[in-house]
Write a protein that holds these residues in place. Structure first.
Motif, PDB file in Angstrom:
ATOM      1  N   LEU A 119      27.770  37.244  14.533  1.00 41.77           N
ATOM      2  CA  LEU A 119      26.419  37.626  14.965  1.00 41.77           C
ATOM      3  C   LEU A 119      25.583  38.099  13.782  1.00 41.77           C
ATOM      4  O   LEU A 119      24.455  37.645  13.584  1.00 41.77           O
ATOM      5  N   ALA A 120      26.133  39.008  12.994  1.00 42.84           N
ATOM      6  CA  ALA A 120      25.373  39.577  11.881  1.00 42.84           C
ATOM      7  C   ALA A 120      25.151  38.562  10.769  1.00 42.84           C
ATOM      8  O   ALA A 120      24.138  38.631  10.059  1.00 42.84           O
ATOM      9  N   GLY A 121      26.060  37.620  10.606  1.00 45.59           N
ATOM     10  CA  GLY A 121      25.918  36.615   9.552  1.00 45.59           C
ATOM     11  C   GLY A 121      24.768  35.651   9.777  1.00 45.59           C
ATOM     12  O   GLY A 121      24.276  35.028   8.837  1.00 45.59           O
ATOM     13  N   GLY A 122      24.303  35.528  10.998  1.00 45.64           N
ATOM     14  CA  GLY A 122      23.208  34.613  11.296  1.00 45.64           C
ATOM     15  C   GLY A 122      21.835  35.258  11.319  1.00 45.64           C
ATOM     16  O   GLY A 122      20.836  34.590  11.575  1.00 45.64           O
ATOM     17  N   ARG A 123      21.764  36.526  11.090  1.00 46.24           N
ATOM     18  CA  ARG A 123      20.489  37.256  11.121  1.00 46.24           C
ATOM     19  C   ARG A 123      19.816  37.269   9.759  1.00 46.24           C
ATOM     20  O   ARG A 123      20.356  36.818   8.764  1.00 46.24           O
ATOM     21  N   VAL A 124      18.628  37.851   9.703  1.00 43.43           N
ATOM     22  CA  VAL A 124      17.885  37.981   8.448  1.00 43.43           C
ATOM     23  C   VAL A 124      18.505  39.110   7.640  1.00 43.43           C
ATOM     24  O   VAL A 124      18.570  40.250   8.097  1.00 43.43           O
ATOM     25  N   TRP A 125      18.952  38.782   6.452  1.00 44.92           N
ATOM     26  CA  TRP A 125      19.643  39.757   5.606  1.00 44.92           C
ATOM     27  C   TRP A 125      18.693  40.502   4.683  1.00 44.92           C
ATOM     28  O   TRP A 125      18.970  41.620   4.292  1.00 44.92           O
ATOM     29  N   ALA A 126      17.596  39.861   4.295  1.00 36.63           N
ATOM     30  CA  ALA A 126      16.662  40.506   3.362  1.00 36.63           C
ATOM     31  C   ALA A 126      15.264  39.964   3.588  1.00 36.63           C
ATOM     32  O   ALA A 126      15.080  38.860   4.093  1.00 36.63           O
ATOM     33  N   PRO A 139      -1.633  37.235  -1.048  1.00 34.19           N
ATOM     34  CA  PRO A 139      -1.866  38.480  -0.310  1.00 34.19           C
ATOM     35  C   PRO A 139      -0.676  38.856   0.578  1.00 34.19           C
ATOM     36  O   PRO A 139      -0.529  38.354   1.670  1.00 34.19           O
ATOM     37  N   GLU A 140       0.186  39.704   0.068  1.00 33.79           N
ATOM     38  CA  GLU A 140       1.320  40.275   0.782  1.00 33.79           C
ATOM     39  C   GLU A 140       2.123  39.257   1.583  1.00 33.79           C
ATOM     40  O   GLU A 140       2.259  39.335   2.799  1.00 33.79           O
ATOM     41  N   ALA A 141       2.662  38.267   0.895  1.00 36.18           N
ATOM     42  CA  ALA A 141       3.493  37.251   1.547  1.00 36.18           C
ATOM     43  C   ALA A 141       4.837  37.852   1.915  1.00 36.18           C
ATOM     44  O   ALA A 141       5.388  38.659   1.187  1.00 36.18           O
ATOM     45  N   LEU A 142       5.357  37.456   3.047  1.00 37.99           N
ATOM     46  CA  LEU A 142       6.635  37.945   3.526  1.00 37.99           C
ATOM     47  C   LEU A 142       7.579  36.761   3.665  1.00 37.99           C
ATOM     48  O   LEU A 142       7.261  35.786   4.338  1.00 37.99           O
ATOM     49  N   HIS A 143       8.709  36.841   2.996  1.00 36.35           N
ATOM     50  CA  HIS A 143       9.710  35.778   3.069  1.00 36.35           C
ATOM     51  C   HIS A 143      11.004  36.361   3.605  1.00 36.35           C
ATOM     52  O   HIS A 143      11.569  37.269   3.003  1.00 36.35           O
ATOM     53  N   ASP A 144      11.466  35.822   4.730  1.00 38.10           N
ATOM     54  CA  ASP A 144      12.748  36.249   5.286  1.00 38.10           C
ATOM     55  C   ASP A 144      13.859  35.425   4.663  1.00 38.10           C
ATOM     56  O   ASP A 144      13.737  34.214   4.499  1.00 38.10           O
ATOM     57  N   VAL A 145      14.935  36.083   4.328  1.00 36.50           N
ATOM     58  CA  VAL A 145      16.105  35.426   3.753  1.00 36.50           C
ATOM     59  C   VAL A 145      17.246  35.580   4.755  1.00 36.50           C
ATOM     60  O   VAL A 145      17.856  36.647   4.850  1.00 36.50           O
ATOM     61  N   PRO A 146      17.552  34.513   5.521  1.00 36.24           N
ATOM     62  CA  PRO A 146      18.652  34.621   6.486  1.00 36.24           C
ATOM     63  C   PRO A 146      20.015  34.607   5.798  1.00 36.24           C
ATOM     64  O   PRO A 146      20.175  34.084   4.693  1.00 36.24           O
ATOM     65  N   GLY A 147      20.982  35.165   6.482  1.00 39.76           N
ATOM     66  CA  GLY A 147      22.331  35.203   5.940  1.00 39.76           C
ATOM     67  C   GLY A 147      22.915  33.823   5.722  1.00 39.76           C
ATOM     68  O   GLY A 147      23.720  33.616   4.813  1.00 39.76           O
ATOM     69  N   ALA A 148      22.518  32.855   6.543  1.00 42.74           N
ATOM     70  CA  ALA A 148      23.027  31.494   6.393  1.00 42.74           C
ATOM     71  C   ALA A 148      22.563  30.864   5.085  1.00 42.74           C
ATOM     72  O   ALA A 148      23.241  29.989   4.547  1.00 42.74           O
ATOM     73  N   ASP A 149      21.416  31.299   4.567  1.00 38.14           N
ATOM     74  CA  ASP A 149      20.943  30.784   3.275  1.00 38.14           C
ATOM     75  C   ASP A 149      21.644  31.475   2.109  1.00 38.14           C
ATOM     76  O   ASP A 149      21.906  30.857   1.094  1.00 38.14           O
ATOM     77  N   VAL A 150      21.904  32.757   2.255  1.00 38.08           N
ATOM     78  CA  VAL A 150      22.520  33.519   1.172  1.00 38.08           C
ATOM     79  C   VAL A 150      24.006  33.194   1.064  1.00 38.08           C
ATOM     80  O   VAL A 150      24.516  32.944  -0.019  1.00 38.08           O
ATOM     81  N   VAL A 188      34.692  36.799   3.989  1.00 38.28           N
ATOM     82  CA  VAL A 188      33.465  37.312   4.625  1.00 38.28           C
ATOM     83  C   VAL A 188      32.893  38.464   3.808  1.00 38.28           C
ATOM     84  O   VAL A 188      31.682  38.526   3.560  1.00 38.28           O
ATOM     85  N   VAL A 189      33.751  39.368   3.351  1.00 38.89           N
ATOM     86  CA  VAL A 189      33.279  40.502   2.555  1.00 38.89           C
ATOM     87  C   VAL A 189      32.686  40.023   1.234  1.00 38.89           C
ATOM     88  O   VAL A 189      31.624  40.487   0.811  1.00 38.89           O
ATOM     89  N   VAL A 190      33.332  39.073   0.587  1.00 40.37           N
ATOM     90  CA  VAL A 190      32.795  38.530  -0.669  1.00 40.37           C
ATOM     91  C   VAL A 190      31.464  37.826  -0.417  1.00 40.37           C
ATOM     92  O   VAL A 190      30.512  37.968  -1.194  1.00 40.37           O
ATOM     93  N   GLY A 191      31.352  37.089   0.678  1.00 41.17           N
ATOM     94  CA  GLY A 191      30.090  36.430   1.015  1.00 41.17           C
ATOM     95  C   GLY A 191      28.978  37.419   1.290  1.00 41.17           C
ATOM     96  O   GLY A 191      27.816  37.179   0.958  1.00 41.17           O
ATOM     97  N   MET A 192      29.323  38.554   1.884  1.00 42.55           N
ATOM     98  CA  MET A 192      28.324  39.576   2.167  1.00 42.55           C
ATOM     99  C   MET A 192      27.755  40.154   0.877  1.00 42.55           C
ATOM    100  O   MET A 192      26.565  40.436   0.793  1.00 42.55           O
ATOM    101  N   THR A 193      28.571  40.320  -0.142  1.00 37.83           N
ATOM    102  CA  THR A 193      28.078  40.910  -1.384  1.00 37.83           C
ATOM    103  C   THR A 193      27.123  39.996  -2.128  1.00 37.83           C
ATOM    104  O   THR A 193      26.384  40.452  -3.001  1.00 37.83           O
ATOM    105  N   ARG A 194      27.103  38.720  -1.765  1.00 36.89           N
ATOM    106  CA  ARG A 194      26.203  37.778  -2.430  1.00 36.89           C
ATOM    107  C   ARG A 194      24.740  38.050  -2.132  1.00 36.89           C
ATOM    108  O   ARG A 194      23.868  37.580  -2.856  1.00 36.89           O
ATOM    109  N   VAL A 195      24.439  38.785  -1.091  1.00 40.72           N
ATOM    110  CA  VAL A 195      23.041  39.044  -0.755  1.00 40.72           C
ATOM    111  C   VAL A 195      22.345  39.764  -1.900  1.00 40.72           C
ATOM    112  O   VAL A 195      21.170  39.515  -2.179  1.00 40.72           O
ATOM    113  N   PHE A 196      23.055  40.602  -2.601  1.00 40.30           N
ATOM    114  CA  PHE A 196      22.426  41.364  -3.670  1.00 40.30           C
ATOM    115  C   PHE A 196      22.148  40.489  -4.889  1.00 40.30           C
ATOM    116  O   PHE A 196      21.141  40.657  -5.553  1.00 40.30           O
ATOM    117  N   ASP A 197      23.007  39.524  -5.184  1.00 41.79           N
ATOM    118  CA  ASP A 197      22.761  38.603  -6.294  1.00 41.79           C
ATOM    119  C   ASP A 197      21.692  37.580  -5.937  1.00 41.79           C
ATOM    120  O   ASP A 197      20.760  37.351  -6.703  1.00 41.79           O
TER     121      ASP A 197
END
Length: 177
Positions: free
Chosen positions: A22-29, A40-51, A91-100
């Motif tokens: 569930l959490a892996g498919g949501r917006v991570w950043a 002018p203040e563009a907002l870009h969602d980064v989903p977990g599936a992309d990261v 899964v844990v290693v994949g989660m840490t990729r959001v920061f990179d």
């Protein structure tokens, strides 16, 4: 007692896999661009599936491993438990990729953008840690858990009937097949 441990393990594993899936498919950043005339203040969602696109298949493999633990016994169950723990580690290693990856996306797309990391990668990591725990639990004590019922297993492990015995069965009115 062992049956209770098996049920507790199954609940933990299913909950961990569901949480990570569930959490892996949501917006991570979210990348927030600085305000200015060009952007002018563009907002870009980064989903977990992309990261971390590996999250979904690895979690599905871990959930399949949970079913395999129920269907196996002894050493094979322990091997599957180790594989579930490895999937949790992935899964844990994949989660840490959001920061990179968020920093890479920031530098490539939006210079000077601010990054807002949501709670979803942390929940994905929690699901991965719980998968590691459940996999190690199955690897350590899964060999003593009860297996599937042997009710439908064939009880006569004799050699196949000869041609003569099949004809004798037909003569008696029995169906030898």
């Amino acid at each position: 007692m062992n049956r209770r441990a098996l049920y507790a393990w199954l609940i933990l594993s299913a909950a961990a896999g569901a949480l990570a899936l569930l959490a892996g498919g949501r917006v991570w950043a979210r990348l927030l661009a600085p305000t200015g005339p060009a952007n002018p203040e563009a907002l870009h969602d980064v989903p977990g599936a992309d990261v971390a696109p590996v999250i979904t298949p690895v979690v599905l493999a871990a959930l399949a491993g949970c079913v395999a633990v129920l269907a196996t016994k002894g050493v094979f169950r322990q091997i599957v438990g180790v594989l579930v723990a490895i999937c949790g580690g992935a899964v844990v290693v994949g989660m840490t990729r959001v920061f990179d990856d968020v920093l890479l996306l920031e530098s490539a797309e939006l210079r000077g953008a601010s990054v807002d990391v949501t709670v979803w990668p942390w929940l994905t990591g929690l699901g991965g840690v719980l998968l590691i725990v459940s996999g190690l639990w199955a690897a350590v004590s899964g060999g003593s858990w009860p297996g599937m019922s042997a009710r439908y297993d064939r009880s006569d492990r004799r050699k196949p009937p000869s041609e003569r015995s099949m004809w004798d069965a037909i003569d008696r009115g029995d169906d030898p097949t």
